[in-house]
Design a protein around this motif. Structure first.
Motif, PDB file in Angstrom:
ATOM      1  N   ALA A 275       0.681  -1.169   0.000  1.00  0.00           N
ATOM      2  CA  ALA A 275      -0.006  -0.101  -0.034  1.00  0.00           C
ATOM      3  C   ALA A 275       0.883   1.299  -0.064  1.00  0.00           C
ATOM      4  CB  ALA A 275      -0.868  -0.029   1.188  1.00  0.00           C
ATOM      5  N   ASP A 276       2.048   1.290   0.687  1.00  0.00           N
ATOM      6  CA  ASP A 276       2.843   2.410   0.656  1.00  0.00           C
ATOM      7  C   ASP A 276       3.201   3.051  -0.718  1.00  0.00           C
ATOM      8  OD1 ASP A 276       3.113   3.353   3.288  1.00  0.00           O
ATOM      9  OD2 ASP A 276       4.855   1.917   3.930  1.00  0.00           O
ATOM     10  N   ARG A 277       3.230   1.810  -1.713  1.00  0.00           N
ATOM     11  CA  ARG A 277       3.762   2.457  -2.945  1.00  0.00           C
ATOM     12  C   ARG A 277       2.814   3.285  -3.708  1.00  0.00           C
ATOM     13  NH1 ARG A 277       6.042  -3.667  -5.232  1.00  0.00           N
ATOM     14  NH2 ARG A 277       7.561  -4.021  -3.649  1.00  0.00           N
ATOM     15  N   HIS A 278       1.304   3.173  -3.250  1.00  0.00           N
ATOM     16  CA  HIS A 278       0.367   3.555  -4.135  1.00  0.00           C
ATOM     17  C   HIS A 278      -0.455   5.017  -3.197  1.00  0.00           C
ATOM     18  CE1 HIS A 278       0.655   0.521  -6.844  1.00  0.00           C
ATOM     19  NE2 HIS A 278       0.508  -0.380  -5.527  1.00  0.00           N
ATOM     20  N   THR A 279      -0.117   4.922  -1.737  1.00  0.00           N
ATOM     21  CA  THR A 279      -0.661   6.102  -1.043  1.00  0.00           C
ATOM     22  C   THR A 279       0.255   6.733   0.034  1.00  0.00           C
ATOM     23  OG1 THR A 279      -2.479   6.615   0.533  1.00  0.00           O
ATOM     24  CG2 THR A 279      -1.789   4.526   0.568  1.00  0.00           C
ATOM     25  N   ASP A 280       0.227   7.937   0.516  1.00  0.00           N
ATOM     26  CA  ASP A 280       1.028   8.495   1.367  1.00  0.00           C
ATOM     27  C   ASP A 280       0.176   8.245   2.766  1.00  0.00           C
ATOM     28  OD1 ASP A 280       3.086   9.566  -0.126  1.00  0.00           O
ATOM     29  OD2 ASP A 280       1.897  11.271  -0.645  1.00  0.00           O
ATOM     30  N   LEU A 281      -0.857   7.631   2.834  1.00  0.00           N
ATOM     31  CA  LEU A 281      -1.723   7.713   4.122  1.00  0.00           C
ATOM     32  C   LEU A 281      -0.847   7.010   5.442  1.00  0.00           C
ATOM     33  CD1 LEU A 281      -4.324   8.095   5.685  1.00  0.00           C
ATOM     34  CD2 LEU A 281      -4.832   5.910   4.672  1.00  0.00           C
TER      35      LEU A 281
END
Length: 297
Positions: A31-37
């Motif tokens: 997920a870290d590859r697709h969002t800064d959340l």
């Protein structure tokens, strides 16, 4: 951390929760590859640009395997001390690099980023430790012409025997905790990476025994500040390690940094401590070697 009631902490429950945690960890990495959340949620304050660069290049704060536990702590965490840390694990070996900071701020982060990418490039091309050190040395010298360099340790651990191959390029200090003994390991120090063109590096061999703890202390010099000067490396660092030797590996690096901060004059502004606990597989007696090279002291 999850604390289970005693009657619920069965082997089956622990195994099930371990699988859930592993699956969640992999999902967060993807997920870290697709969002800064998730990256934003982990922060308690804004990072400097140099800090952002360091966070994006460092692999993390810990890694574990059947033969070892590895944990790190560095300060400052939200700016940057320019420290470099990286590892790669396969079924048979652990490759580890630890480097002193090249100074504060973005210039140091740029040096570390260039060095780290050169090391990873050499490693992924299948080069050995000498090849990794040489390629990184050439990359730094080619760009900075000797004006910016990096003091680093490159190590390869054989996960089946505990044997270590080391390239010491003007390195951070390395300490051994074995039983009740705490001592600094004296290595054959060679030139820092990027100091001169076409430096030739050589390896040396050491060995770990089951139960050993290796501690890497990177603070840009041989020791923490004492009364405005640098004390001999067997001073405050040794005392900090002795006071924290009974802590588990995950807690030890941060505790060592806090102990160093308590010394007169405190520790340098930028410091990285990495702790590697070696469980090993079938380590032999201290003097037993297949290739004639010495064990660790």
């Amino acid at each position: 951390m999850i604390l289970l009631p005693r009657d619920r902490a069965t082997p089956r429950s622990v195994e099930s929760l371990s699988r859930v945690a592993e699956t969640l960890g992999h999902a967060l990495c993807v997920a870290d590859r697709h969002t800064d959340l998730y990256s934003s949620t982990r922060r308690t304050q804004a990072l400097t640009v140099a800090g952002e660069m360091q966070w994006d290049t460092l692999p993390g704060r810990g890694c574990t395997g059947p033969a070892f536990d590895l944990h790190a702590h560095w300060e400052p965490a939200y700016t940057s001390g320019g420290h470099l840390l990286d590892w790669n694990v396969t079924q048979d070996e652990l490759l580890l690099v630890v480097a002193d900071g090249a100074g504060p701020g973005t210039p140091a982060a740029l040096v570390s980023t260039l060095a780290l990418n050169a090391i990873r490039n050499a490693r992924r091309a299948g080069l050995d430790l000498v090849g990794q050190a040489s390629l990184t040395d050439q990359a730094l010298y080619g760009h900075y012409r000797g004006k910016s360099m990096l003091a680093a340790l490159l190590l390869r651990f054989d996960l089946t025997t505990g044997e270590i191959e080391v390239v010491d390029a003007g390195s951070p200090t390395l300490w051994l905790l074995r039983g009740a003994v705490t001592e600094r390991i004296e290595l054959d120090r060679q030139l820092p990476l990027g100091m001169f063109e076409d430096t030739v590096y050589a390896t040396q061999r050491l060995r770990l025994l089951s139960g050993d703890r290796l501690v890497f202390v990177a603070c840009g010099t041989d020791g923490p500040l004492v009364a405005g000067e640098y004390e001999a490396p067997d001073g405050p660092v040794a005392r900090a390690l002795a006071r924290t030797r009974r802590l588990r590996g995950a807690d030890a690096p941060g505790a060592v940094v806090r102990e160093l901060r308590k010394t007169p004059g405190g520790a340098p502004d930028a410091v990285l401590v990495l702790c590697l606990d070696w469980r090993g597989h079938e380590a032999g007696p201290p003097g037993e070697r297949r290739d004639g090279s010495p064990p660790l002291p």
